[in-house]
Each structure stands twice: as C-alpha cells, then as structure tokens.
Design a protein around this motif. Structure first.
Motif, PDB file in Angstrom:
ATOM      1  N   PHE A 196       0.793  -1.233   0.000  1.00 36.51           N
ATOM      2  CA  PHE A 196       0.000   0.000   0.000  1.00 36.51           C
ATOM      3  C   PHE A 196       0.828   1.287   0.000  1.00 36.51           C
ATOM      4  O   PHE A 196       0.290   2.358  -0.244  1.00 36.51           O
ATOM      5  CB  PHE A 196      -0.985  -0.007   1.172  1.00 36.51           C
ATOM      6  N   SER A 197       2.117   1.178   0.281  1.00 40.54           N
ATOM      7  CA  SER A 197       2.965   2.380   0.214  1.00 40.54           C
ATOM      8  C   SER A 197       4.010   2.270  -0.878  1.00 40.54           C
ATOM      9  O   SER A 197       4.842   3.176  -1.030  1.00 40.54           O
ATOM     10  CB  SER A 197       3.639   2.637   1.570  1.00 40.54           C
ATOM     11  N   GLY A 198       3.988   1.177  -1.647  1.00 40.78           N
ATOM     12  CA  GLY A 198       4.920   1.029  -2.761  1.00 40.78           C
ATOM     13  C   GLY A 198       6.374   1.001  -2.346  1.00 40.78           C
ATOM     14  O   GLY A 198       7.218   1.617  -2.989  1.00 40.78           O
ATOM     15  N   GLU A 199       6.676   0.237  -1.284  1.00 39.91           N
ATOM     16  CA  GLU A 199       8.036   0.196  -0.758  1.00 39.91           C
ATOM     17  C   GLU A 199       8.539  -1.234  -0.630  1.00 39.91           C
ATOM     18  O   GLU A 199       7.774  -2.198  -0.661  1.00 39.91           O
ATOM     19  CB  GLU A 199       8.079   0.873   0.619  1.00 39.91           C
ATOM     20  N   LEU A 200       9.865  -1.346  -0.443  1.00 41.03           N
ATOM     21  CA  LEU A 200      10.511  -2.618  -0.158  1.00 41.03           C
ATOM     22  C   LEU A 200      11.307  -2.485   1.136  1.00 41.03           C
ATOM     23  O   LEU A 200      11.870  -1.420   1.417  1.00 41.03           O
ATOM     24  CB  LEU A 200      11.461  -3.024  -1.288  1.00 41.03           C
ATOM     25  N   LEU A 201      11.359  -3.569   1.892  1.00 39.62           N
ATOM     26  CA  LEU A 201      12.170  -3.627   3.106  1.00 39.62           C
ATOM     27  C   LEU A 201      13.226  -4.710   2.952  1.00 39.62           C
ATOM     28  O   LEU A 201      13.010  -5.710   2.269  1.00 39.62           O
ATOM     29  CB  LEU A 201      11.313  -3.966   4.334  1.00 39.62           C
ATOM     30  N   LYS A 202      14.364  -4.498   3.606  1.00 42.77           N
ATOM     31  CA  LYS A 202      15.369  -5.541   3.744  1.00 42.77           C
ATOM     32  C   LYS A 202      15.500  -5.822   5.236  1.00 42.77           C
ATOM     33  O   LYS A 202      15.723  -4.898   6.029  1.00 42.77           O
ATOM     34  CB  LYS A 202      16.710  -5.084   3.160  1.00 42.77           C
ATOM     35  N   VAL A 203      15.347  -7.095   5.626  1.00 43.90           N
ATOM     36  CA  VAL A 203      15.273  -7.448   7.044  1.00 43.90           C
ATOM     37  C   VAL A 203      16.380  -8.440   7.391  1.00 43.90           C
ATOM     38  O   VAL A 203      16.556  -9.456   6.700  1.00 43.90           O
ATOM     39  CB  VAL A 203      13.901  -8.058   7.392  1.00 43.90           C
ATOM     40  N   ASP A 204      17.132  -8.153   8.449  1.00 43.30           N
ATOM     41  CA  ASP A 204      18.147  -9.072   8.957  1.00 43.30           C
ATOM     42  C   ASP A 204      17.444 -10.205   9.695  1.00 43.30           C
ATOM     43  O   ASP A 204      16.724  -9.978  10.666  1.00 43.30           O
ATOM     44  CB  ASP A 204      19.105  -8.326   9.895  1.00 43.30           C
ATOM     45  N   THR A 205      17.650 -11.438   9.231  1.00 42.80           N
ATOM     46  CA  THR A 205      16.917 -12.584   9.777  1.00 42.80           C
ATOM     47  C   THR A 205      17.286 -12.859  11.226  1.00 42.80           C
ATOM     48  O   THR A 205      16.410 -13.041  12.079  1.00 42.80           O
ATOM     49  CB  THR A 205      17.197 -13.850   8.939  1.00 42.80           C
ATOM     50  N   GLU A 206      18.574 -12.916  11.520  1.00 42.18           N
ATOM     51  CA  GLU A 206      19.005 -13.277  12.866  1.00 42.18           C
ATOM     52  C   GLU A 206      18.722 -12.170  13.871  1.00 42.18           C
ATOM     53  O   GLU A 206      18.238 -12.442  14.983  1.00 42.18           O
ATOM     54  CB  GLU A 206      20.501 -13.608  12.862  1.00 42.18           C
ATOM     55  N   ARG A 207      19.000 -10.927  13.493  1.00 42.49           N
ATOM     56  CA  ARG A 207      18.763  -9.805  14.408  1.00 42.49           C
ATOM     57  C   ARG A 207      17.291  -9.416  14.473  1.00 42.49           C
ATOM     58  O   ARG A 207      16.880  -8.681  15.362  1.00 42.49           O
ATOM     59  CB  ARG A 207      19.602  -8.605  13.967  1.00 42.49           C
ATOM     60  N   MET A 208      16.517  -9.875  13.495  1.00 39.42           N
ATOM     61  CA  MET A 208      15.095  -9.550  13.429  1.00 39.42           C
ATOM     62  C   MET A 208      14.893  -8.035  13.415  1.00 39.42           C
ATOM     63  O   MET A 208      14.135  -7.473  14.189  1.00 39.42           O
ATOM     64  CB  MET A 208      14.320 -10.197  14.590  1.00 39.42           C
ATOM     65  N   GLU A 209      15.618  -7.384  12.490  1.00 39.75           N
ATOM     66  CA  GLU A 209      15.561  -5.929  12.386  1.00 39.75           C
ATOM     67  C   GLU A 209      15.520  -5.503  10.924  1.00 39.75           C
ATOM     68  O   GLU A 209      16.139  -6.148  10.065  1.00 39.75           O
ATOM     69  CB  GLU A 209      16.807  -5.292  13.033  1.00 39.75           C
ATOM     70  N   VAL A 210      14.821  -4.410  10.654  1.00 43.75           N
ATOM     71  CA  VAL A 210      14.821  -3.821   9.319  1.00 43.75           C
ATOM     72  C   VAL A 210      16.148  -3.111   9.119  1.00 43.75           C
ATOM     73  O   VAL A 210      16.536  -2.251   9.914  1.00 43.75           O
ATOM     74  CB  VAL A 210      13.653  -2.822   9.144  1.00 43.75           C
ATOM     75  N   ILE A 211      16.874  -3.478   8.045  1.00 42.50           N
ATOM     76  CA  ILE A 211      18.188  -2.874   7.797  1.00 42.50           C
ATOM     77  C   ILE A 211      18.210  -2.068   6.498  1.00 42.50           C
ATOM     78  O   ILE A 211      19.239  -1.479   6.148  1.00 42.50           O
ATOM     79  CB  ILE A 211      19.300  -3.946   7.768  1.00 42.50           C
ATOM     80  N   GLY A 212      17.094  -2.037   5.788  1.00 43.15           N
ATOM     81  CA  GLY A 212      17.026  -1.253   4.560  1.00 43.15           C
ATOM     82  C   GLY A 212      15.575  -0.994   4.171  1.00 43.15           C
ATOM     83  O   GLY A 212      14.686  -1.806   4.461  1.00 43.15           O
ATOM     84  N   GLN A 213      15.323   0.158   3.561  1.00 42.45           N
ATOM     85  CA  GLN A 213      13.973   0.510   3.126  1.00 42.45           C
ATOM     86  C   GLN A 213      14.080   1.450   1.936  1.00 42.45           C
ATOM     87  O   GLN A 213      14.905   2.365   1.929  1.00 42.45           O
ATOM     88  CB  GLN A 213      13.202   1.178   4.267  1.00 42.45           C
ATOM     89  N   GLN A 214      13.260   1.212   0.919  1.00 42.31           N
ATOM     90  CA  GLN A 214      13.274   2.092  -0.239  1.00 42.31           C
ATOM     91  C   GLN A 214      11.903   2.179  -0.889  1.00 42.31           C
ATOM     92  O   GLN A 214      11.097   1.247  -0.813  1.00 42.31           O
ATOM     93  CB  GLN A 214      14.296   1.617  -1.277  1.00 42.31           C
ATOM     94  N   LYS A 215      11.660   3.336  -1.488  1.00 39.26           N
ATOM     95  CA  LYS A 215      10.432   3.587  -2.230  1.00 39.26           C
ATOM     96  C   LYS A 215      10.664   3.185  -3.679  1.00 39.26           C
ATOM     97  O   LYS A 215      11.688   3.535  -4.273  1.00 39.26           O
ATOM     98  CB  LYS A 215      10.087   5.079  -2.150  1.00 39.26           C
ATOM     99  N   LEU A 216       9.721   2.448  -4.246  1.00 38.98           N
ATOM    100  CA  LEU A 216       9.857   2.044  -5.646  1.00 38.98           C
ATOM    101  C   LEU A 216       9.695   3.261  -6.566  1.00 38.98           C
ATOM    102  O   LEU A 216       8.846   4.126  -6.306  1.00 38.98           O
ATOM    103  CB  LEU A 216       8.825   0.973  -5.993  1.00 38.98           C
ATOM    104  N   PRO A 217      10.486   3.319  -7.638  1.00 39.98           N
ATOM    105  CA  PRO A 217      10.469   4.506  -8.516  1.00 39.98           C
ATOM    106  C   PRO A 217       9.321   4.493  -9.527  1.00 39.98           C
ATOM    107  O   PRO A 217       9.528   4.561 -10.731  1.00 39.98           O
ATOM    108  CB  PRO A 217      11.835   4.416  -9.219  1.00 39.98           C
ATOM    109  N   PHE A 218       8.092   4.390  -8.998  1.00 44.27           N
ATOM    110  CA  PHE A 218       6.908   4.386  -9.861  1.00 44.27           C
ATOM    111  C   PHE A 218       5.738   4.930  -9.056  1.00 44.27           C
ATOM    112  O   PHE A 218       5.428   4.410  -7.974  1.00 44.27           O
ATOM    113  CB  PHE A 218       6.602   2.970 -10.355  1.00 44.27           C
ATOM    114  N   GLU A 219       5.090   5.947  -9.559  1.00 46.64           N
ATOM    115  CA  GLU A 219       3.961   6.551  -8.853  1.00 46.64           C
ATOM    116  C   GLU A 219       2.803   5.560  -8.785  1.00 46.64           C
ATOM    117  O   GLU A 219       2.332   5.063  -9.799  1.00 46.64           O
ATOM    118  CB  GLU A 219       3.512   7.822  -9.582  1.00 46.64           C
TER     119      GLU A 219
END
Length: 395
Positions: free
Chosen positions: A219-242
């Motif tokens: 719903f916000s047109g984004e991607l997350l990158k999550v560290d499996t062992e630490r259980m933490e979000v380590i990256g986030q970006q908005k997709l380049p498309f309206e």
C-alpha cells in the motif's frame, strides 16, 4: 677451559631460539627479515577474504548455484511422500478452503475456516498447512495426511506467513498492524514484534544464505530488507513508480537477483538483494501478481491478474520468452506448481475459479469453480526439504 659439546638436535634447537629472539627484538617497524640483516623484503602474505557465514542452523543448499536444487520433479521428502496430492484453495469471500483432487480436477471437500482466509501455507517442517484467517485473527491448521482441520490458533492480523530458513521462527506479515511478528513456529506464541513504517507488508523471500529477506509493502509502494538473525529492518526504499503496488517476491536460482511483482506497474522489479539498489522494471502484463519457479529452475511463471495471462521468464536468457492467454480471460493470482512440474495451478481471484495450466504448452487443462475470492492456494505435497512459507517456497 672445558668445552661443552651439545648434541646435534640440541644445537639446532638453540639456533632456532636465537633467531626467534632476534626477530622479536629491536625490529621496530622494520620487517622481521630485514632485522636479521636480509636485504630482500619479506614476501607479502596474501589476505584470505572471510566468507560471510550463512544463517546459523540453516540446512546447506544442495547446490550453491541453485537455491531450488531440492525442488526437482517428484523429489518428495519422506515427511510428505505419503500425503495425498491435493490443491487447497482459501476463499476469502466464503471463509472456506476448497480441496481439489488434481487427478480429477474436482472439488472433493470444503473446509470451514476463519474470517477472510488469504493463504494456505506449508509449515517449515512440512507437517502442517496453516490457513491465514486475516480478519478472523486466527491460523487454522490442516493435517495434509488426512485433510482434517484442527483447532484455530489465535494470531492477530495474519495476512501471510513465512518461516526463517533455519526453522527457528515463523514470521507473520501483519499487514494492517504494520508489523513483522516473529513467532514460535509450532505454538505461534509471539517472540518479537518489529514495527514497520511502510503500509501493507505482505510477501517476501530469503537470500540464498538466509541472512536477510526482502519484503514488499503493497500500500505504500516500498521494499524492506530485514536481517533474519537480528530480526531488524536494515534497509527501506520507495519504488520509482507513482502508485506502485508490489506483490509476490522471488529470488533467482543463482541467488543474485530478486524479482518483485507489481500489479500497478504491470511488471517485475529486478534488483540485487545484496546491494539493495534502485530496481529496474521489466514489463510483463497488466496486474503482474504471482511468481513461480519451474521444477528445473530454468523458468519463472508470472501471473498477470489484470489481463488473464501468464508470462514466462527464462533465467538463462534473462528475458521473457512466452505469454500464455487464458482462453476465457480471468484473474490468475496466487498458486504453485505440481510436484511433477507439469501443471501450474492459479486461483482466479475475481472469478471464483481455479486454473490448471500445462507448463509445457501453456494450454488451460481445467477451470474449476470454487468459493468467493479464491486467493493463495497451495499445491501439496511438493518437492523440497523444508518450507519458507507463502503458498510453498521450498529449499
């Protein structure tokens, strides 16, 4: 004066000790060989690059160049080999699961479940199918050996469900709660809640080494990158498309590339998981939605829900090579590939039906009426050693 003669071995040992002492004293910042009077510079020691460790406890890949090497036709684990072959279809509008016999293309059972079932998900150990009752806030377990449903387990907002590659945690995609919830994979008791700032977390896939996973936020047109062992979000970006609406996520067989279906951009986003860089769009068709790997790891089937078609992507050629049109149109959504790899099964989200498609010719083999709003169907059993969740990601 008496001369003491040392045995030959002792003399050699004494000489070695003297050399070691000289090497360790007074060398300052000079090389050890220079301190001993050598004019030749010491040979540089080659640095051996450290190999980043994989996720602790994850079974090693059968083939480091193919994450899907365990998914070859009919290579069923001893755990599942005696389960009857079935297609389990969650009907979001009917609060039921339709059970199809793939040999006859007929519905043989209808199982009442909770409110708004979204996906049928094989557990990590492959012994249980979990029905994600999104608005009912429960998971209904189904025993794939008998087809019987067990007592529902209370889990809030389970839109989708995944399992870490080491089997340590279940990961609930709590879409409306804006949370990734790590839970015990058996009892589903909460271990850690990870709030996210994006809207509509729903699909994911893990890196080849299991150390991280990429999540789509519909719903916000984004991607997350999550560290499996630490259980933490380590990256986030908005997709380049309206107006982007990312859906299914799959990793390439060689583990280098992630593909993300986007139903509003009408194609797949292609990106490096390691770099987590700006992705490029590969157009496939209107309403690009689900991504499924062939049993030989050579192709990926892409459902285009908005136009009733299936695109075929060739990994070796790195391009789309075919497009199959359903004869009566329809709304091909989520699903999976049969154990022998010959049939692609997809739900018809807006048509109350399921499609069986020949993976060689693209011919529609059957169209089966089910309940209202069929969504993330699971073909079961399937080859593989363990399940990462969704409708069946096996490694």
């Amino acid at each position: 004066m008496t001369t003491i003669r040392l045995p030959r071995k002792a003399t050699a040992l004494f000489a070695g000790l003297v050399l070691a002492a000289l090497a360790g004293c007074g060398a300052g910042d000079k090389d050890a060989t220079e301190a001993l009077g050598s004019k030749e510079p010491a040979r540089p020691v080659k640095a051996v690059p450290a190999v980043p460790p994989g996720l602790a406890g994850m079974p090693p890949l059968l083939d480091p160049n193919d994450v899907y090497a365990a998914d070859r036709p009919n290579r069923l684990s001893p755990v599942v080999k005696d389960f009857p072959s079935r297609v389990y279809v969650p009907n979001t509008g009917s609060n039921t699961v339709s059970v199809i016999d793939p040999a006859t293309y007929t519905v043989i059972d209808t199982i009442p479940v909770g409110v708004q079932p979204q996906h049928v998900v094989p557990s990590w150990d492959m012994k249980t199918l979990w029905v994600n009752n999104n608005r009912g806030h429960t998971l209904t377990p189904i025993n794939p050996a008998t087809g019987e449903a067990g007592a529902p387990v209370e889990v809030h907002d389970p839109y989708n469900l995944y399992f870490t590659p080491n089997g340590k945690y279940a990961v609930v995609m709590a879409s409306m709660d804006r949370e990734l919830v790590f839970r015990d994979p058996h009892t589903m008791s909460r271990v850690k809640t990870v709030p996210v700032t994006c809207a509509g977390v729903n699909h994911a896939d893990f890196s080849a080494d299991g150390r991280y996973f990429i999540v789509s936020c519909e719903f916000s047109g984004e991607l997350l990158k999550v560290d499996t062992e630490r259980m933490e979000v380590i990256g986030q970006q908005k997709l380049p498309f309206e107006g982007a609406m990312p859906q299914d996520v799959k990793i390439s067989p060689d583990g280098k590339t992630f593909y993300v279906a986007d139903m509003m951009a009408h194609g797949m986003w292609v990106l490096s998981g390691e770099a987590f860089d700006v992705p490029k769009l590969l157009p496939t068709g209107k309403g690009c939605h689900g991504l499924y790997i062939s049993r030989d790891s050579k192709e990926m089937y892409v459902s285009n829900r908005g136009e009733g078609s299936i695109s075929v992507f060739d990994f070796t050629q790195n391009k789309l090579t075919k497009k199959w049109e359903l004869p009566d149109g329809g709304s091909p959504d989520m699903g999976g590939v049969s154990a022998d790899g010959k049939v692609l099964w997809l739900s018809g989200r807006y048509n109350g039906e399921v499609y069986a498609v020949d993976t060689t010719s693209g011919r529609q083999l059957a169209k089966i009426k089910v309940g209202g709003g069929p969504h993330g169907l699971a073909v079961y059993p399937q080859p593989g050693r363990y399940s990462l969740g969704h409708t069946g990601i096996f490694r």
